[in-house]
Design an enzyme around this catalytic site. Structure first.
Site, PDB file in Angstrom:
ATOM      1  N   SER A 158       0.846  -1.187   0.000  1.00 48.76           N
ATOM      2  CA  SER A 158       0.000   0.000   0.000  1.00 48.76           C
ATOM      3  C   SER A 158       0.878   1.233   0.000  1.00 48.76           C
ATOM      4  O   SER A 158       2.048   1.182   0.424  1.00 48.76           O
ATOM      5  CB  SER A 158      -0.891   0.008   1.252  1.00 48.76           C
ATOM      6  OG  SER A 158      -1.488   1.271   1.441  1.00 48.76           O
ATOM      7  N   TYR A 183       0.506  -0.051  10.700  1.00 41.87           N
ATOM      8  CA  TYR A 183       0.065  -0.479   9.373  1.00 41.87           C
ATOM      9  C   TYR A 183       1.132  -0.147   8.332  1.00 41.87           C
ATOM     10  O   TYR A 183       1.445  -0.959   7.461  1.00 41.87           O
ATOM     11  CB  TYR A 183      -1.256   0.203   9.023  1.00 41.87           C
ATOM     12  CG  TYR A 183      -1.826  -0.207   7.682  1.00 41.87           C
ATOM     13  CD1 TYR A 183      -2.157  -1.532   7.412  1.00 41.87           C
ATOM     14  CD2 TYR A 183      -2.048   0.740   6.678  1.00 41.87           C
ATOM     15  CE1 TYR A 183      -2.686  -1.906   6.184  1.00 41.87           C
ATOM     16  CE2 TYR A 183      -2.583   0.381   5.455  1.00 41.87           C
ATOM     17  CZ  TYR A 183      -2.896  -0.947   5.209  1.00 41.87           C
ATOM     18  OH  TYR A 183      -3.426  -1.303   3.980  1.00 41.87           O
TER      19      TYR A 183
END
Length: 319
Positions: A158, A183
């Site tokens: 991502s 994350y």
């Protein structure tokens, strides 16, 4: 050979769909494993691959939910897998290897995002453990089925990897937990994993890629309060996606991982980070709108992460 982080002019872009990149591609006789292949981008990936003729094995933490989502799709197999449980990973891999088949594409699409501080296994931070360590163990255990077919391994990262490099002094966030930085570290790990796997696998015909699929509203956001998504400008008060946020549709979001797995344009390439169905450029300092951070493609950090991951999981197909 490895390829530099520079666009190749694929002819596709941010608005391309998974069906677009597979137009005219016949995947009959090919076998794919798609983690998370029953939800969000994973489901669209499964649909596109099976439509092109591939057979897709979908490992699922929630088999009942997965069966409902996959109803009506031909060429799909379902099995149980919890990436946060290394025993579950081992059991799934053994069942697959016992089938005697080789695999052509492994797409590591499953993941969790920005969850409250959660511990799995021996106290591991859940995002790093699920998004990276589970997939690390899975690919290494499946290696006897990956190597013979010269498979492509696709690690879905991502743009959030911009949030954090590896927190080497505390990868499990024993102190100072921040859900977005955690994350970000997990997504950086996804890129580094592909870098070193490609380095190890290229001479055996196995190539690895990582990618940013784009921003897409999917069940990945399930841990985020509605108020936070409104504040970020992702949705309005009624829960509708806001056009200025630049979200892709799930069909567009699945395109880059499908392109990574199947495109002949990537033949003889590997170890690179992709976005919008092309190789990404290096990120510019201070700009979080695109590109790949140097900390995510550093070969020394990639090797260091591989060594750490092998120690933590007890699995290393190359050790």
């Amino acid at each position: 050979m490895s390829t530099a982080q520079h666009k190749i002019g694929s002819g596709f872009g941010a608005h391309s769909t998974a069906d677009d990149v597979l137009a005219g591609v016949d995947l009959s006789g090919k076998l794919a494993i798609v983690t998370g292949g029953y939800s969000g981008l994973g489901l669209e990936t499964t649909r596109a691959l099976t439509k092109a003729g591939a057979r897709v094995v979908v490992p699922a933490r929630r088999p009942d939910t997965a069966w409902k989502a996959l109803a009506g799709l031909e060429g799909v197999e379902l099995d149980e897998l919890d990436l946060g449980d290394l025993e579950s990973v081992r059991a799934f891999a053994e069942r697959f290897l016992d089938s005697g088949r080789t695999v052509d594409f492994v797409i590591d699409s499953a993941g969790i995002m920005a969850c409250p501080e959660t511990r799995v296994g021996p106290g591991w931070e859940a995002q790093f453990a699920t998004n990276h360590l589970g997939h690390f163990a899975l690919v290494n255990r499946l290696w006897p089925a990956i190597e013979p077919g010269g498979a492509r391994v696709v690690s879905v990262s991502s743009r959030a990897h911009h949030f954090s490099g590896m927190r080497w002094d505390d990868v499990h966030w024993r102190t100072g937990y921040d859900k977005w930085q955690a994350y970000g570290q997990a997504k950086t790990a996804n890129v580094l994993f592909a870098v070193h796997l490609d380095r190890l696998g290229a001479e055996r015909g196995v190539r690895a890629f990582s990618l940013h699929p784009g921003g897409i509203l999917t069940p990945l956001q399930r841990h985020l309060p509605k108020a936070e998504m409104v504040e970020r400008g992702w949705i309005d008060e009624q829960g509708n996606a806001l056009n200025p946020s630049g979200f892709k549709s799930p069909e567009q979001g699945a395109a880059t991982q499908v392109w990574a797995a199947t495109s002949p344009q990537l033949a003889e390439m590997g170890g690179v980070y992709l976005e919008d169905c092309d190789i990404a450029e290096p990120a510019v300092d201070g700009d979080q709108t695109g590109g790949v951070k140097a900390w995510a493609t550093d070969p020394d950090q990639a090797e260091r992460l591989w060594t750490l991951s092998a120690e933590l999981t007890g699995v290393n197909a190359f050790g």
